[in-house]
Design a protein around this motif. Structure first.
Motif, PDB file in Angstrom:
ATOM      1  N   GLU A  26     -14.775  -5.751  -6.542  1.00 26.10           N
ATOM      2  CA  GLU A  26     -14.512  -5.182  -7.861  1.00 26.10           C
ATOM      3  C   GLU A  26     -14.022  -3.747  -7.750  1.00 26.10           C
ATOM      4  OE1 GLU A  26     -14.190  -4.478 -11.953  1.00 26.10           O
ATOM      5  OE2 GLU A  26     -14.115  -6.275 -10.703  1.00 26.10           O
ATOM      6  N   TRP A  27     -14.633  -2.974  -6.840  1.00 32.96           N
ATOM      7  CA  TRP A  27     -14.181  -1.597  -6.672  1.00 32.96           C
ATOM      8  C   TRP A  27     -12.783  -1.541  -6.069  1.00 32.96           C
ATOM      9  CZ3 TRP A  27     -15.048   2.939  -8.548  1.00 32.96           C
ATOM     10  CH2 TRP A  27     -16.280   3.222  -9.141  1.00 32.96           C
ATOM     11  N   ILE A  28     -12.483  -2.442  -5.155  1.00 33.75           N
ATOM     12  CA  ILE A  28     -11.124  -2.489  -4.607  1.00 33.75           C
ATOM     13  C   ILE A  28     -10.129  -2.776  -5.718  1.00 33.75           C
ATOM     14  CG2 ILE A  28      -9.575  -3.851  -3.142  1.00 33.75           C
ATOM     15  CD1 ILE A  28     -11.851  -4.061  -1.124  1.00 33.75           C
ATOM     16  N   ARG A  29     -10.477  -3.721  -6.591  1.00 29.74           N
ATOM     17  CA  ARG A  29      -9.577  -4.053  -7.702  1.00 29.74           C
ATOM     18  C   ARG A  29      -9.370  -2.852  -8.611  1.00 29.74           C
ATOM     19  NH1 ARG A  29      -9.450  -4.990 -12.861  1.00 29.74           N
ATOM     20  NH2 ARG A  29     -11.669  -4.492 -13.078  1.00 29.74           N
ATOM     21  N   ARG A  30     -10.470  -2.200  -9.008  1.00 29.67           N
ATOM     22  CA  ARG A  30     -10.372  -1.060  -9.919  1.00 29.67           C
ATOM     23  C   ARG A  30      -9.560   0.077  -9.302  1.00 29.67           C
ATOM     24  NH1 ARG A  30     -13.634  -0.080 -14.268  1.00 29.67           N
ATOM     25  NH2 ARG A  30     -14.916  -1.821 -14.960  1.00 29.67           N
ATOM     26  N   CYS A  31      -9.870   0.387  -8.048  1.00 28.05           N
ATOM     27  CA  CYS A  31      -9.151   1.481  -7.395  1.00 28.05           C
ATOM     28  C   CYS A  31      -7.672   1.153  -7.238  1.00 28.05           C
ATOM     29  CB  CYS A  31      -9.767   1.775  -6.033  1.00 28.05           C
ATOM     30  SG  CYS A  31     -11.416   2.509  -6.116  1.00 28.05           S
ATOM     31  N   ALA A  32      -7.368  -0.101  -6.915  1.00 25.83           N
ATOM     32  CA  ALA A  32      -5.970  -0.493  -6.731  1.00 25.83           C
ATOM     33  C   ALA A  32      -5.197  -0.385  -8.037  1.00 25.83           C
ATOM     34  CB  ALA A  32      -5.891  -1.914  -6.172  1.00 25.83           C
ATOM     35  N   VAL A  33      -5.811  -0.800  -9.148  1.00 34.28           N
ATOM     36  CA  VAL A  33      -5.142  -0.697 -10.449  1.00 34.28           C
ATOM     37  C   VAL A  33      -4.838   0.761 -10.776  1.00 34.28           C
ATOM     38  CG1 VAL A  33      -5.486  -0.978 -12.934  1.00 34.28           C
ATOM     39  CG2 VAL A  33      -6.072  -2.837 -11.383  1.00 34.28           C
ATOM     40  N   GLN A  34      -5.811   1.639 -10.556  1.00 36.93           N
ATOM     41  CA  GLN A  34      -5.610   3.046 -10.868  1.00 36.93           C
ATOM     42  C   GLN A  34      -4.578   3.682  -9.936  1.00 36.93           C
ATOM     43  OE1 GLN A  34      -9.243   5.234 -11.168  1.00 36.93           O
ATOM     44  NE2 GLN A  34     -10.144   3.857 -12.681  1.00 36.93           N
ATOM     45  N   LEU A  35      -4.672   3.369  -8.644  1.00 39.89           N
ATOM     46  CA  LEU A  35      -3.737   3.978  -7.706  1.00 39.89           C
ATOM     47  C   LEU A  35      -2.314   3.500  -7.960  1.00 39.89           C
ATOM     48  CD1 LEU A  35      -3.161   5.792  -5.321  1.00 39.89           C
ATOM     49  CD2 LEU A  35      -3.757   3.895  -3.793  1.00 39.89           C
ATOM     50  N   ALA A  36      -2.141   2.235  -8.313  1.00 33.47           N
ATOM     51  CA  ALA A  36      -0.796   1.730  -8.602  1.00 33.47           C
ATOM     52  C   ALA A  36      -0.159   2.529  -9.732  1.00 33.47           C
ATOM     53  CB  ALA A  36      -0.859   0.245  -8.963  1.00 33.47           C
ATOM     54  N   ALA A  93       7.961   6.146   1.953  1.00 33.89           N
ATOM     55  CA  ALA A  93       7.146   6.484   0.788  1.00 33.89           C
ATOM     56  C   ALA A  93       6.490   5.226   0.241  1.00 33.89           C
ATOM     57  CB  ALA A  93       8.005   7.141  -0.289  1.00 33.89           C
ATOM     58  N   ALA A  94       5.222   5.320  -0.083  1.00 38.37           N
ATOM     59  CA  ALA A  94       4.507   4.184  -0.664  1.00 38.37           C
ATOM     60  C   ALA A  94       4.927   3.983  -2.114  1.00 38.37           C
ATOM     61  CB  ALA A  94       3.002   4.411  -0.579  1.00 38.37           C
ATOM     62  N   THR A  95       4.804   2.758  -2.579  1.00 41.32           N
ATOM     63  CA  THR A  95       5.118   2.392  -3.957  1.00 41.32           C
ATOM     64  C   THR A  95       3.863   1.811  -4.607  1.00 41.32           C
ATOM     65  OG1 THR A  95       5.734   0.097  -3.502  1.00 41.32           O
ATOM     66  CG2 THR A  95       7.435   1.789  -3.154  1.00 41.32           C
ATOM     67  N   PRO A  96       3.894   1.581  -5.924  1.00 37.56           N
ATOM     68  CA  PRO A  96       2.728   0.951  -6.560  1.00 37.56           C
ATOM     69  C   PRO A  96       2.334  -0.376  -5.927  1.00 37.56           C
ATOM     70  CG  PRO A  96       4.143   1.904  -8.236  1.00 37.56           C
ATOM     71  CD  PRO A  96       4.876   2.045  -6.936  1.00 37.56           C
ATOM     72  N   ARG A 119      -0.911   5.589 -10.587  1.00 39.48           N
ATOM     73  CA  ARG A 119      -0.711   6.979 -10.179  1.00 39.48           C
ATOM     74  C   ARG A 119       0.420   7.127  -9.166  1.00 39.48           C
ATOM     75  NH1 ARG A 119      -6.878   9.268  -9.650  1.00 39.48           N
ATOM     76  NH2 ARG A 119      -5.780  11.270  -9.538  1.00 39.48           N
ATOM     77  N   LEU A 120       0.773   6.034  -8.472  1.00 46.28           N
ATOM     78  CA  LEU A 120       1.917   6.060  -7.557  1.00 46.28           C
ATOM     79  C   LEU A 120       3.240   5.817  -8.275  1.00 46.28           C
ATOM     80  CD1 LEU A 120       0.532   4.090  -4.473  1.00 46.28           C
ATOM     81  CD2 LEU A 120       1.237   6.491  -4.490  1.00 46.28           C
ATOM     82  N   ALA A 121       3.178   5.368  -9.520  1.00 44.29           N
ATOM     83  CA  ALA A 121       4.394   5.096 -10.282  1.00 44.29           C
ATOM     84  C   ALA A 121       5.072   6.410 -10.672  1.00 44.29           C
ATOM     85  CB  ALA A 121       4.053   4.277 -11.523  1.00 44.29           C
ATOM     86  N   PRO A 122       6.357   6.365 -11.042  1.00 40.11           N
ATOM     87  CA  PRO A 122       7.037   7.588 -11.484  1.00 40.11           C
ATOM     88  C   PRO A 122       6.254   8.284 -12.590  1.00 40.11           C
ATOM     89  CG  PRO A 122       8.623   5.822 -11.192  1.00 40.11           C
ATOM     90  CD  PRO A 122       7.263   5.205 -11.007  1.00 40.11           C
ATOM     91  N   GLY A 123       6.079   9.594 -12.441  1.00 40.14           N
ATOM     92  CA  GLY A 123       5.294  10.355 -13.400  1.00 40.14           C
ATOM     93  C   GLY A 123       3.834  10.468 -13.046  1.00 40.14           C
ATOM     94  N   SER A 178      -0.811   2.638   8.910  1.00 39.88           N
ATOM     95  CA  SER A 178      -1.202   4.041   8.847  1.00 39.88           C
ATOM     96  C   SER A 178      -0.716   4.593   7.519  1.00 39.88           C
ATOM     97  CB  SER A 178      -0.591   4.837  10.003  1.00 39.88           C
ATOM     98  OG  SER A 178      -1.061   6.178   9.996  1.00 39.88           O
ATOM     99  N   CYS A 179      -1.514   5.474   6.922  1.00 33.89           N
ATOM    100  CA  CYS A 179      -1.128   6.006   5.617  1.00 33.89           C
ATOM    101  C   CYS A 179      -1.737   7.381   5.406  1.00 33.89           C
ATOM    102  CB  CYS A 179      -1.565   5.069   4.495  1.00 33.89           C
ATOM    103  SG  CYS A 179      -3.359   4.922   4.320  1.00 33.89           S
ATOM    104  N   ALA A 180      -1.084   8.153   4.549  1.00 32.99           N
ATOM    105  CA  ALA A 180      -1.610   9.432   4.074  1.00 32.99           C
ATOM    106  C   ALA A 180      -1.377   9.485   2.575  1.00 32.99           C
ATOM    107  CB  ALA A 180      -0.916  10.598   4.766  1.00 32.99           C
ATOM    108  N   LEU A 181      -2.424   9.804   1.835  1.00 33.92           N
ATOM    109  CA  LEU A 181      -2.375   9.824   0.374  1.00 33.92           C
ATOM    110  C   LEU A 181      -2.737  11.214  -0.117  1.00 33.92           C
ATOM    111  CD1 LEU A 181      -2.424   8.529  -2.515  1.00 33.92           C
ATOM    112  CD2 LEU A 181      -4.823   7.946  -2.057  1.00 33.92           C
ATOM    113  N   GLY A 182      -1.906  11.779  -0.977  1.00 34.58           N
ATOM    114  CA  GLY A 182      -2.182  13.073  -1.582  1.00 34.58           C
ATOM    115  C   GLY A 182      -2.192  12.972  -3.091  1.00 34.58           C
TER     116      GLY A 182
END
Length: 355
Positions: A49-59, A24-27, A61-65, A82-86
């Motif tokens: 900049e987009w990589i930074r923004r997306c990474a901040v948001q995804l981190a 399982a992936a983590t933040p 959203r991957l956190a508990p809750g 390899s990865c799968a994101l839902g």
């Protein structure tokens, strides 16, 4: 079954690489997943900049809750290959999805040299299992022609009803798109970028003071020339930008009295006040022990005439008639903290008249 750590060999064909592990992936994986999306999924790679923004948001959203679930396979050096994101989203319930939970398989990516070795099957299978464990029963994804056979094997069916539209009121710049993405995430997730979130939290001004007495433990205070509401004050003042509380107390002491204190700091009280009509911010204060001054030290004090015009040293009981009740209560709490050695917590230093 524990889906946090599942052998990829259990879900991929026998000819795939051995010893791969799906986890399982983590933040902490957020930036790596976004970089894989940029490199292997999107037709146009993302800017830094987009990589930074997306990474901040995804981190977040991957956190508990959060609403994101992802599974990865790591290379020998620990980097995902390899990865799968839902992404889970609420929908109105129906007999086939009674909990009202749907999920979109937002991204599946595999490093090119490891494709067709069962990696995608492994991470997608683990993702779907996890989502089912969380009572998600409606799934959707957008499949390329190359990947469609795999998804059919996993149970997906083509639906001619699915349509898609991107609708913009005007041509968007990179800044507009980034802002719109933040607003969308805020509305769907209850989260917003730090700079926006900072605008929503309570603001406070901070001060730091020193509690001085003479050698007979009689408090020393200064008479204010600018504050009728607080006529008698401890030595101290408002923190400047970049200061820490003890540094403020030392600086203010030098400016208001000419005395130099060296510490170490000993906290006597923490003070808190709610905002009011006169001031829109809360107040947070620290009162430190300035020590006992000799008669010679007291006589050497030089006041700043723009702030104070008199100093007095009086027994604690004598101060009560000269001060508003709340000011005297704070002075009493500080004196008691000095006497007992237990720091005081004074949380009624609110703006506005005392009740």
């Amino acid at each position: 079954m524990n889906h946090d750590l599942i052998s990829a060999a259990e879900t991929r064909p026998p000819d795939a690489l051995a010893r791969m592990v799906v986890r399982a992936a983590t933040p902490a994986d957020a930036e790596s997943l976004i970089r894989m999306r940029s490199a292997y999924v999107l037709s146009t790679p993302l800017s830094k900049e987009w990589i930074r923004r997306c990474a901040v948001q995804l981190a977040h959203r991957l956190a508990p809750g959060g609403d994101a679930r992802a599974f990865v396979i790591d290379d020998a050096d620990g980097s995902p290959v390899s990865c799968a994101l839902g992404l889970i989203q609420p929908v109105l319930p129906a007999p086939t999805y009674p909990r009202g939970l749907a999920a979109r398989v937002h991204m599946v990516a595999t490093r090119p040299d490891l494709r067709r070795r069962g990696c995608a099957r492994a991470v997608v299978g683990a993702l779907l299992d996890r989502l089912r464990d969380e009572h998600v029963t409606l799934f959707e994804l957008h499949a390329s022609d190359e990947a469609a056979p795999l998804y059919r094997e996993l149970g997906f069916a083509t639906s001619p009803a699915l349509m898609r539209m991107t609708r913009c009121a005007k041509p968007t710049t990179g800044t507009d798109m980034a802002r719109d993405a933040d607003v969308l995430l805020e509305s769907r997730q209850g989260w917003m970028p730090p700079e926006q979130y900072a605008e929503t939290v309570p603001k406070a001004t901070c001060f730091a003071c020193l509690y001085f007495t003479d050698e007979d433990d009689r408090p020393l205070q200064l008479h204010s020339v600018y504050s009728p509401a607080h006529p008698w004050q401890l030595v101290g003042g408002t923190m400047d930008a970049g200061e820490r509380p003890w540094g403020t107390a030392v600086r203010e002491c030098g400016e208001e009295t000419g005395l130099t204190v060296s510490g170490p700091p000993r906290l006597l009280a923490t003070v808190y006040g709610l905002p009011g009509a006169e001031w829109p911010y809360s107040t947070v204060g620290h009162v430190f022990d300035g020590g006992r001054l000799s008669a010679e030290q007291i006589s050497s004090i030089v006041l700043d005439p723009y702030e104070h015009d008199e100093l007095r040293v009086l027994p604690l009981s004598r101060w009560q008639a000269l001060m508003p009740p709340r000011d005297f209560a704070r002075l009493g709490a500080v004196a008691e903290a000095r006497r007992t050695g237990r720091a005081a917590y004074f949380d009624t230093w609110d703006w506005g008249p005392a009740e």
